[in-house]
Motif scaffolding. Structure first.
Motif, PDB file in Angstrom:
ATOM      1  N   THR A  13       0.834  -1.196   0.000  1.00  0.00           N
ATOM      2  CA  THR A  13       0.000   0.000   0.000  1.00  0.00           C
ATOM      3  C   THR A  13       0.872   1.252   0.000  1.00  0.00           C
ATOM      4  O   THR A  13       1.979   1.233   0.536  1.00  0.00           O
ATOM      5  CB  THR A  13      -0.956   0.053   1.209  1.00  0.00           C
ATOM      6  N   GLU A  14       0.380   2.304  -0.624  1.00  0.00           N
ATOM      7  CA  GLU A  14       1.098   3.586  -0.618  1.00  0.00           C
ATOM      8  C   GLU A  14       0.250   4.671   0.014  1.00  0.00           C
ATOM      9  O   GLU A  14       0.379   5.855  -0.330  1.00  0.00           O
ATOM     10  CB  GLU A  14       1.458   3.977  -2.054  1.00  0.00           C
ATOM     11  N   VAL A  15      -0.588   4.269   0.949  1.00  0.00           N
ATOM     12  CA  VAL A  15      -1.531   5.234   1.504  1.00  0.00           C
ATOM     13  C   VAL A  15      -0.825   6.402   2.190  1.00  0.00           C
ATOM     14  O   VAL A  15      -1.350   7.519   2.222  1.00  0.00           O
ATOM     15  CB  VAL A  15      -2.508   4.513   2.476  1.00  0.00           C
ATOM     16  N   LEU A  16       0.373   6.167   2.726  1.00  0.00           N
ATOM     17  CA  LEU A  16       1.113   7.268   3.369  1.00  0.00           C
ATOM     18  C   LEU A  16       2.231   7.813   2.495  1.00  0.00           C
ATOM     19  O   LEU A  16       3.178   8.422   2.994  1.00  0.00           O
ATOM     20  CB  LEU A  16       1.665   6.810   4.731  1.00  0.00           C
ATOM     21  N   ASN A  17       2.122   7.624   1.179  1.00  0.00           N
ATOM     22  CA  ASN A  17       3.127   8.190   0.269  1.00  0.00           C
ATOM     23  C   ASN A  17       3.337   9.673   0.557  1.00  0.00           C
ATOM     24  O   ASN A  17       2.398  10.465   0.496  1.00  0.00           O
ATOM     25  CB  ASN A  17       2.664   8.009  -1.185  1.00  0.00           C
ATOM     26  N   GLY A  18       4.552  10.016   0.897  1.00  0.00           N
ATOM     27  CA  GLY A  18       4.878  11.416   1.153  1.00  0.00           C
ATOM     28  C   GLY A  18       4.855  11.803   2.617  1.00  0.00           C
ATOM     29  O   GLY A  18       5.388  12.848   2.989  1.00  0.00           O
ATOM     30  N   ALA A  19       4.251  10.973   3.451  1.00  0.00           N
ATOM     31  CA  ALA A  19       4.235  11.282   4.881  1.00  0.00           C
ATOM     32  C   ALA A  19       5.584  10.944   5.505  1.00  0.00           C
ATOM     33  O   ALA A  19       6.289  10.036   5.053  1.00  0.00           O
ATOM     34  CB  ALA A  19       3.124  10.494   5.584  1.00  0.00           C
ATOM     35  N   ILE A  20       5.964  11.684   6.530  1.00  0.00           N
ATOM     36  CA  ILE A  20       7.261  11.498   7.184  1.00  0.00           C
ATOM     37  C   ILE A  20       7.071  11.189   8.668  1.00  0.00           C
ATOM     38  O   ILE A  20       6.411  11.939   9.389  1.00  0.00           O
ATOM     39  CB  ILE A  20       8.146  12.755   7.019  1.00  0.00           C
ATOM     40  N   LEU A  21       7.669  10.078   9.083  1.00  0.00           N
ATOM     41  CA  LEU A  21       7.724   9.744  10.508  1.00  0.00           C
ATOM     42  C   LEU A  21       9.005  10.315  11.097  1.00  0.00           C
ATOM     43  O   LEU A  21      10.093  10.077  10.569  1.00  0.00           O
ATOM     44  CB  LEU A  21       7.721   8.223  10.695  1.00  0.00           C
ATOM     45  N   GLY A  22       8.897  11.067  12.167  1.00  0.00           N
ATOM     46  CA  GLY A  22      10.076  11.444  12.947  1.00  0.00           C
ATOM     47  C   GLY A  22      10.284  10.383  14.006  1.00  0.00           C
ATOM     48  O   GLY A  22       9.519  10.311  14.964  1.00  0.00           O
ATOM     49  N   ASN A  23      11.275   9.544  13.803  1.00  0.00           N
ATOM     50  CA  ASN A  23      11.515   8.388  14.675  1.00  0.00           C
ATOM     51  C   ASN A  23      12.624   8.769  15.648  1.00  0.00           C
ATOM     52  O   ASN A  23      13.808   8.581  15.380  1.00  0.00           O
ATOM     53  CB  ASN A  23      11.923   7.198  13.796  1.00  0.00           C
ATOM     54  N   LEU A  24      12.237   9.349  16.775  1.00  0.00           N
ATOM     55  CA  LEU A  24      13.192  10.028  17.656  1.00  0.00           C
ATOM     56  C   LEU A  24      13.515   9.159  18.859  1.00  0.00           C
ATOM     57  O   LEU A  24      12.762   9.123  19.836  1.00  0.00           O
ATOM     58  CB  LEU A  24      12.612  11.371  18.102  1.00  0.00           C
ATOM     59  N   PHE A  25      14.622   8.466  18.791  1.00  0.00           N
ATOM     60  CA  PHE A  25      15.007   7.576  19.881  1.00  0.00           C
ATOM     61  C   PHE A  25      16.137   8.199  20.678  1.00  0.00           C
ATOM     62  O   PHE A  25      17.310   7.890  20.482  1.00  0.00           O
ATOM     63  CB  PHE A  25      15.335   6.185  19.341  1.00  0.00           C
ATOM     64  N   LEU A  64       5.903   0.355   5.567  1.00  0.00           N
ATOM     65  CA  LEU A  64       4.928  -0.583   4.998  1.00  0.00           C
ATOM     66  C   LEU A  64       3.614   0.103   4.630  1.00  0.00           C
ATOM     67  O   LEU A  64       2.835  -0.426   3.844  1.00  0.00           O
ATOM     68  CB  LEU A  64       4.649  -1.731   5.978  1.00  0.00           C
ATOM     69  N   LEU A  65       3.395   1.295   5.170  1.00  0.00           N
ATOM     70  CA  LEU A  65       2.227   2.086   4.779  1.00  0.00           C
ATOM     71  C   LEU A  65       2.565   3.078   3.676  1.00  0.00           C
ATOM     72  O   LEU A  65       1.721   3.871   3.254  1.00  0.00           O
ATOM     73  CB  LEU A  65       1.661   2.819   6.001  1.00  0.00           C
ATOM     74  N   GLY A  66       3.817   3.057   3.220  1.00  0.00           N
ATOM     75  CA  GLY A  66       4.197   3.930   2.106  1.00  0.00           C
ATOM     76  C   GLY A  66       4.918   5.202   2.510  1.00  0.00           C
ATOM     77  O   GLY A  66       5.269   6.012   1.658  1.00  0.00           O
ATOM     78  N   GLY A  67       5.140   5.394   3.822  1.00  0.00           N
ATOM     79  CA  GLY A  67       5.748   6.634   4.284  1.00  0.00           C
ATOM     80  C   GLY A  67       7.264   6.575   4.396  1.00  0.00           C
ATOM     81  O   GLY A  67       7.873   5.518   4.267  1.00  0.00           O
ATOM     82  N   GLU A  68       7.847   7.742   4.642  1.00  0.00           N
ATOM     83  CA  GLU A  68       9.291   7.892   4.807  1.00  0.00           C
ATOM     84  C   GLU A  68       9.637   8.064   6.279  1.00  0.00           C
ATOM     85  O   GLU A  68       8.804   8.523   7.063  1.00  0.00           O
ATOM     86  CB  GLU A  68       9.781   9.136   4.058  1.00  0.00           C
ATOM     87  N   VAL A  69      10.877   7.759   6.631  1.00  0.00           N
ATOM     88  CA  VAL A  69      11.307   7.828   8.025  1.00  0.00           C
ATOM     89  C   VAL A  69      12.559   8.694   8.155  1.00  0.00           C
ATOM     90  O   VAL A  69      13.539   8.475   7.455  1.00  0.00           O
ATOM     91  CB  VAL A  69      11.618   6.416   8.566  1.00  0.00           C
ATOM     92  N   ARG A  70      12.510   9.673   9.011  1.00  0.00           N
ATOM     93  CA  ARG A  70      13.710  10.431   9.399  1.00  0.00           C
ATOM     94  C   ARG A  70      13.948  10.114  10.864  1.00  0.00           C
ATOM     95  O   ARG A  70      13.017  10.146  11.651  1.00  0.00           O
ATOM     96  CB  ARG A  70      13.527  11.951   9.229  1.00  0.00           C
TER      97      ARG A  70
END
Lengths: 337, 337, 337
Positions: free
Chosen positions: A40-52, A69-75
């Motif tokens: 799925t590309e439902v979150l195409n273009g969305a960005i997760l800020g993965n702040l550990f 897996l939802l189509g988003g990007e991770v920073r």
């Protein structure tokens, strides 16, 4: 929590049974994507800020994978040594700045309360990935989701469950949260097995008792139990006043195939929050259990991806659109089968 | 290794000449994508677990880039300090958990044998990105692929090659692997140039000799060689019993433009596994060679992307579908020309 | 700098007013994508090498987010401990290798001049993300862009601006660069407020004076200023010869709501390069300003994404194609409103 959209996920206390049912329904619907049967590309273009700000490889990667897996990007960012936080920046400022860069944030931090404080400054939803000894709600949800799935194999439901919890019940954040969530269900039987020094905190025992559930408290494994779930935890030796004290307990709350056969029935599902320590002579969960089909520890971590996908989808309001933006999976995947 | 699909890539010993030919054919077909003349999305939605428990910027980025160029996503981890491995988790457990998050794993680890051990627990294919002193098969393959490509300029083939290997042949993992791979070809002439203390290990010399190849062993550069390839290595000073010993060798196995002209012919291609040390007075590969068109060291690292793309495509079974999921490249690229 | 395509962005000295106008026009056009009103895939398949040899969470994430928002992928590295640079590799070699893996590079490095040296070896455009005490051109551009946007609220332009700069003007890299950029405009009034020991360096004062701008230099806040912008900086206590000296200055150049009301007018926009230190009793920018609508510090970091998107688009030659590769944004975003 009628509507997840745009909201933070900070604590298991936010969840009532309806909210949990919603999360689990969406989590179930994520399986084809997690198994690479569909994309799925439902979150195409969305960005997760993965702040550990406190490192945790598996939780960090699990959140990142779920978002991909939802189509988003991770920073993402790992550790705190060189961050502005270390230069005296307030969590409010950090949140204001970093929330400008992403659509949603998953955050882990060593200090209790820090994620909630951060969330107040954030302009996007924040999911608590663990704040010290305080909360780790996605772990609790994936544990409960695993219990639900394992029971469903036998046509059973969480209501009426008998769960045995073993080991360090005092400091084990995961068992506390799991108890709270289980209290939302009916007729649960909790068997708590731990050294007296590492017993379940009284407030949680009170919560369980006041909710009318059955409680059995004991200091070691005894007889053969009809537990549906055996939730094993790690006894952290650094909790003990001395190494001698630690040695005393070592091996008293372990589980291996022999002990399993003696104290549990073949239906009993074995869970553990992981990692399990394989260095000690007497492990809390011996490797000879690896072939036991009831060992659910790796199904737990797999389920973590489904639960985190569900939380992302719900929080970003796309839970009903996932299949609309489907593509075929082209590559060969060992997971599809 | 008739079929790569779903298999691990752990060692150069897995490769026969057919397998190598297959990898190189696919690697050649990757050039338009690596040069940004075309874009492919054949791995859209696939996730690489890029697990560098031992940090290595260039190898890690090369794997990640290769996966991105096929359309996939990358989740990664660097170092081991805060990982569950450091808390005593077995490689088996780590592999079981992390392989639940990705479709394929590239892994580097400081201990020999660790990647193979990890692969046994993994539920997805694992590509060895270097396990201590043991193996680094993608480096060996990119070296061999570079040799093939450089020779093709002159209409030459690997069969009949004359290669000179210089420097630390004892501890240099890359030259060992390269020797093994070259043994799959015919009539290779190996000239091994090293201080006696840093000579090629006897088992590898035996392998080369038993395969019927020509061997010349010498302790320093002499005369003018007709080598097609000069493979230079780094002499790691920490290998020597004392700094005095190290100083003795320093500069005896260096290469600069003058030495190149004296000992090699203008056709001789210069290779090096990189990084080269630019701090010493006498470098193993002087900067005055940077303008020599036969200096292939940066073509090696470029070729590494092609080889890693090929291994990903083969392992995930998409090597024939790459062009089917093409898109145009829109942006200006210095690489296209 | 008539044409950005394929060029490095290393210093504010590269920019004339035409170039700045171009960057700002493109930056303005990026707002719908940064606000998640629209999604673009113009850089689908492009790879940013986000090389932070000196860690800086917010700048690194800002560059990465900007690239993701244009549809591109990010490969990155943080710190230098285990990199080849630490093993004695030259910046030239590192640049040659790493530029083979990406389409454009954003780089931060602790040493002045290092990014320019790296750029000489790079085969793709390099954007300076800060090289020690030397340059941080994207910070200067985002500051100037913020000034432009804040002034536009009142129908004002940068020409004729009155800006007050407060605090450590000696070591504050950002105020130096901002002065240089402002010199490209007309009739600027600079009020420089700092302890004598931390005054603006003479060469920059000369540049400003020679360009015919108005200069007021003072050692503390006095009276009520008609400044349009108040640019506050952090006084780094380690700059002082002793803690006693530092204490002397502490609190003398702070800003809070009372001091703001006393010395500035309600139109005055408050800026700061961030992070601000919240540990000290007397902060340079107190939290009671958080509710002041003229506090622009978080608009600055938001604008940083727009400016970096613009620089990427211009450098990769896609600034006019962004809207052609648009998609709808599907998920709920707090940013769209």
């Amino acid at each position: 929590m009628a509507d997840f959209t745009g909201n933070h996920i900070l604590s298991v206390n936010q969840f009532d049974r309806d909210a949990i049912d919603k999360v689990f329904t969406v989590a179930d619907s994520m399986a084809p994507y997690a198994k690479r049967q569909k994309r799925t590309e439902v979150l195409n273009g969305a960005i997760l800020g993965n702040l550990f700000f406190e490192p945790s490889t598996r939780t960090r990667v699990s959140f990142g994978t779920a978002f991909n897996l939802l189509g988003g990007e991770v920073r993402e960012t790992t550790g705190m040594d060189n961050s502005a936080l270390a230069k005296g920046e307030s969590l409010y400022d950090t949140a204001r700045v970093l929330s400008g860069y992403s659509d949603i944030i998953a955050m882990r931090h060593p200090f209790a309360g820090s994620v909630a404080e951060f969330a107040e400054g954030s302009r996007v939803p924040v999911i608590n990935g663990g704040d010290g000894a305080n909360e780790h709600p996605t772990q609790a949800l994936l544990d409960l989701f695993t219990i639900k799935r394992e029971l469903e194999y036998h046509g059973q439901h969480i209501d009426g469950l008998h769960i045995a919890m073993i080991g360090d019940l005092r400091y084990g954040r995961t068992v506390h949260s799991l108890c709270k969530l289980l209290c939302l269900y009916k007729n649960i039987h909790f068997t708590l097995i731990s050294p007296k020094e590492l017993g379940m905190p009284q407030p949680i025992i009170d919560t369980v008792a006041n909710a009318g559930h059955k409680l059995t408290i004991t200091e070691q494994l005894e007889g053969n139990m009809d537990a549906d779930i055996c939730y094993q935890t790690r006894i952290q030796e650094e909790r003990f006043p001395s190494q001698d004290e630690a040695n005393k307990f070592r091996g008293k709350f372990r589980l291996n195939q022999d002990i399993y056969t003696k104290h549990f029935q073949s239906k009993t599902v074995i869970m553990h929050p992981l990692p399990r320590d394989s260095r000690m002579e007497a492990n809390e969960l011996d490797n000879d259990l690896n072939l036991n089909p009831k060992l659910a520890i790796f199904r737990q971590t797999d389920n973590g991806v489904l639960v985190r996908m569900a939380l992302f989808a719900l929080t970003l309001g796309v839970e009903n659109l996932v299949s609309k933006y489907e593509r075929d999976v082209i590559w060969h995947s060992n997971k599809s089968s």
